[in-house]
Enzyme design. Structure first.
Site, PDB file in Angstrom:
ATOM      1  N   ASP A  61       0.871  -1.169   0.000  1.00 24.24           N
ATOM      2  CA  ASP A  61       0.000   0.000   0.000  1.00 24.24           C
ATOM      3  C   ASP A  61       0.910   1.220   0.000  1.00 24.24           C
ATOM      4  O   ASP A  61       1.854   1.299   0.786  1.00 24.24           O
ATOM      5  CB  ASP A  61      -0.943   0.005   1.201  1.00 24.24           C
ATOM      6  CG  ASP A  61      -2.193   0.826   0.888  1.00 24.24           C
ATOM      7  OD1 ASP A  61      -2.826   0.561  -0.147  1.00 24.24           O
ATOM      8  OD2 ASP A  61      -2.514   1.746   1.663  1.00 24.24           O
ATOM      9  N   HIS A 199      10.458   4.814  -2.665  1.00 24.64           N
ATOM     10  CA  HIS A 199       9.775   4.281  -1.484  1.00 24.64           C
ATOM     11  C   HIS A 199       9.566   2.768  -1.611  1.00 24.64           C
ATOM     12  O   HIS A 199       9.846   2.006  -0.705  1.00 24.64           O
ATOM     13  CB  HIS A 199       8.435   5.001  -1.313  1.00 24.64           C
ATOM     14  CG  HIS A 199       7.583   5.029  -2.558  1.00 24.64           C
ATOM     15  ND1 HIS A 199       8.097   5.333  -3.808  1.00 24.64           N
ATOM     16  CD2 HIS A 199       6.267   4.760  -2.766  1.00 24.64           C
ATOM     17  CE1 HIS A 199       7.130   5.254  -4.703  1.00 24.64           C
ATOM     18  NE2 HIS A 199       6.011   4.914  -4.097  1.00 24.64           N
TER      19      HIS A 199
HETATM   20  O1  LIG Z   1       3.519   7.885  -9.029  1.00 26.06           O
HETATM   21  C1  LIG Z   1       3.422   6.942  -8.281  1.00 26.06           C
HETATM   22  N1  LIG Z   1       4.515   6.187  -8.064  1.00 26.06           N
HETATM   23  C2  LIG Z   1       4.530   5.182  -7.226  1.00 26.06           C
HETATM   24  O2  LIG Z   1       5.549   4.509  -7.064  1.00 26.06           O
HETATM   25  C3  LIG Z   1       3.330   4.919  -6.540  1.00 26.06           C
HETATM   26  N2  LIG Z   1       2.985   4.013  -5.649  1.00 26.06           N
HETATM   27  C4  LIG Z   1       1.707   4.229  -5.412  1.00 26.06           C
HETATM   28  N3  LIG Z   1       1.250   5.260  -6.118  1.00 26.06           N
HETATM   29  C5  LIG Z   1      -0.103   5.802  -6.174  1.00 26.06           C
HETATM   30  O3  LIG Z   1      -0.653   5.721  -4.900  1.00 26.06           O
HETATM   31  C6  LIG Z   1      -1.873   5.029  -4.972  1.00 26.06           C
HETATM   32  C7  LIG Z   1      -1.619   3.678  -4.412  1.00 26.06           C
HETATM   33  O4  LIG Z   1      -2.773   3.044  -4.162  1.00 26.06           O
HETATM   34  P1  LIG Z   1      -2.745   1.571  -3.648  1.00 26.06           P
HETATM   35  O5  LIG Z   1      -1.506   1.280  -2.880  1.00 26.06           O
HETATM   36  O6  LIG Z   1      -4.035   1.310  -3.004  1.00 26.06           O
HETATM   37  O7  LIG Z   1      -2.591   0.733  -4.992  1.00 26.06           O
HETATM   38  P2  LIG Z   1      -3.571   0.359  -6.174  1.00 26.06           P
HETATM   39  O8  LIG Z   1      -4.988   0.585  -5.765  1.00 26.06           O
HETATM   40  O9  LIG Z   1      -3.101   1.066  -7.386  1.00 26.06           O
HETATM   41  O10 LIG Z   1      -3.279  -1.192  -6.373  1.00 26.06           O
HETATM   42  P3  LIG Z   1      -3.422  -2.410  -5.310  1.00 26.06           P
HETATM   43  O11 LIG Z   1      -2.021  -2.887  -5.061  1.00 26.06           O
HETATM   44  O12 LIG Z   1      -4.076  -1.873  -4.065  1.00 26.06           O
HETATM   45  O13 LIG Z   1      -4.232  -3.446  -6.010  1.00 26.06           O
HETATM   46  C8  LIG Z   1      -2.271   4.982  -6.446  1.00 26.06           C
HETATM   47  O14 LIG Z   1      -2.935   6.167  -6.779  1.00 26.06           O
HETATM   48  C9  LIG Z   1      -0.929   4.940  -7.109  1.00 26.06           C
HETATM   49  O15 LIG Z   1      -0.957   5.473  -8.409  1.00 26.06           O
HETATM   50  C10 LIG Z   1       2.216   5.701  -6.828  1.00 26.06           C
HETATM   51  N4  LIG Z   1       2.248   6.696  -7.693  1.00 26.06           N
END
Ligand SMILES: O=c1[nH]c(=O)c2ncn([C@@H]3O[C@H](COP(=O)(O)OP(=O)(O)OP(=O)(O)O)[C@@H](O)[C@H]3O)c2[nH]1
Length: 214
Positions: A61, A199
């Site tokens: 997350d 991160h």
């Molecule tokens: O520019 C980015 N570089 C990164 O390295 C990064 N890591 C996370 N994020 C953003 O933060 C939220 C995570 O949400 P999140 O952890 O709930 O994941 P998710 O919903 O996309 O997938 P899941 O793993 O939960 O299925 C989402 O908006 C991602 O786009 C990032 N954005």
């Protein structure tokens, strides 16, 4: 086999660069609780995913924390990306001169087995494989206990400081085009280059170190 449980292809590409054959991606949309910390969301997700998959799992997350906005969007980053959109978040931060930010990532591991309690103190910015069970139980709400509060989870946290800028670059995913670190946005870096400083790379590094030694 260790499963990296996510619906996000961008995360999978980065984890594969890092962990290679040690891990196989599994697309499963575990329920994300509404919580104000990535740790709680990830721990809950890992327990649910483990119960669903029946094999050792990691879930990841992550979120963008804008200092001048008191850490917004933080744990709500995915929701804000889907609603406001990345460019508008960038515009808002630029307009209000709130450009200092960081990314945080929490990797939660669950294999159903209890862990040795870690002697290391909890540092909210940099927890190393803490056994969350006691802390989680202490602050548990009804929702937190749905998938079984007794399944222990190990947490590995990584963070990276940066600056919100006008979008640049085509790589990565999510907020990468507006997040600059050491003069380049994450979207201007290869997956390897991003992993070396990001991160997620830091959290995966701590996880990998613990996983091979355990
Ligand atoms: O520019 C980015 N570089 C990164 O390295 C990064 N890591 C996370 N994020 C953003 O933060 C939220 C995570 O949400 P999140 O952890 O709930 O994941 P998710 O919903 O996309 O997938 P899941 O793993 O939960 O299925 C989402 O908006 C991602 O786009 C990032 N954005």
């Amino acid at each position: 086999m260790l499963r990296y449980v996510t619906t996000n292809d961008g995360k999978v590409r980065e984890a594969e660069e890092y962990l290679g054959d040690e891990v196989a991606a599994l697309e499963y949309d575990y329920p994300e609780i509404q919580a104000d910390s990535l740790e709680r969301v990830a721990a809950h997700g890992a327990r649910d995913a483990y119960e669903h998959v029946g094999e050792p799992v990691i879930v990841d997350d992550a979120g963008l924390y804008i200092d001048g906005f008191d850490g917004f969007p933080g744990p709500y980053s995915a929701y804000v990306e889907d609603t406001l959109g990345v460019e508008r978040v960038g515009d808002l931060a630029g307009r209000e001169d709130a450009t200092r930010a960081k990314f945080r990532c929490v990797i939660a591991y669950c294999d159903g087995d209890p862990f040795e309690a870690s002697p290391e103190p909890i540092d909210t910015d940099d927890r190393r494989g803490q056994d969350l069970a006691a802390e989680d139980r202490a602050s548990a709400t009804t929702d937190d206990t749905v998938t079984g509060e007794d399944l222990p989870v190990k947490l590995f946290v990584g963070a990276v400081p940066g600056r919100i800028v006008e979008p640049r670059g085509t790589g990565g995913f999510g907020y990468d085009p507006i997040f600059e670190h050491s003069g380049r946005t994450f979207a201007e870096m290869s997956a390897d280059e991003k992993n070396a400083v990001s991160h997620r790379g830091r959290a995966l590094g701590k996880f990998a170190e613990w996983f091979v030694d355990r």
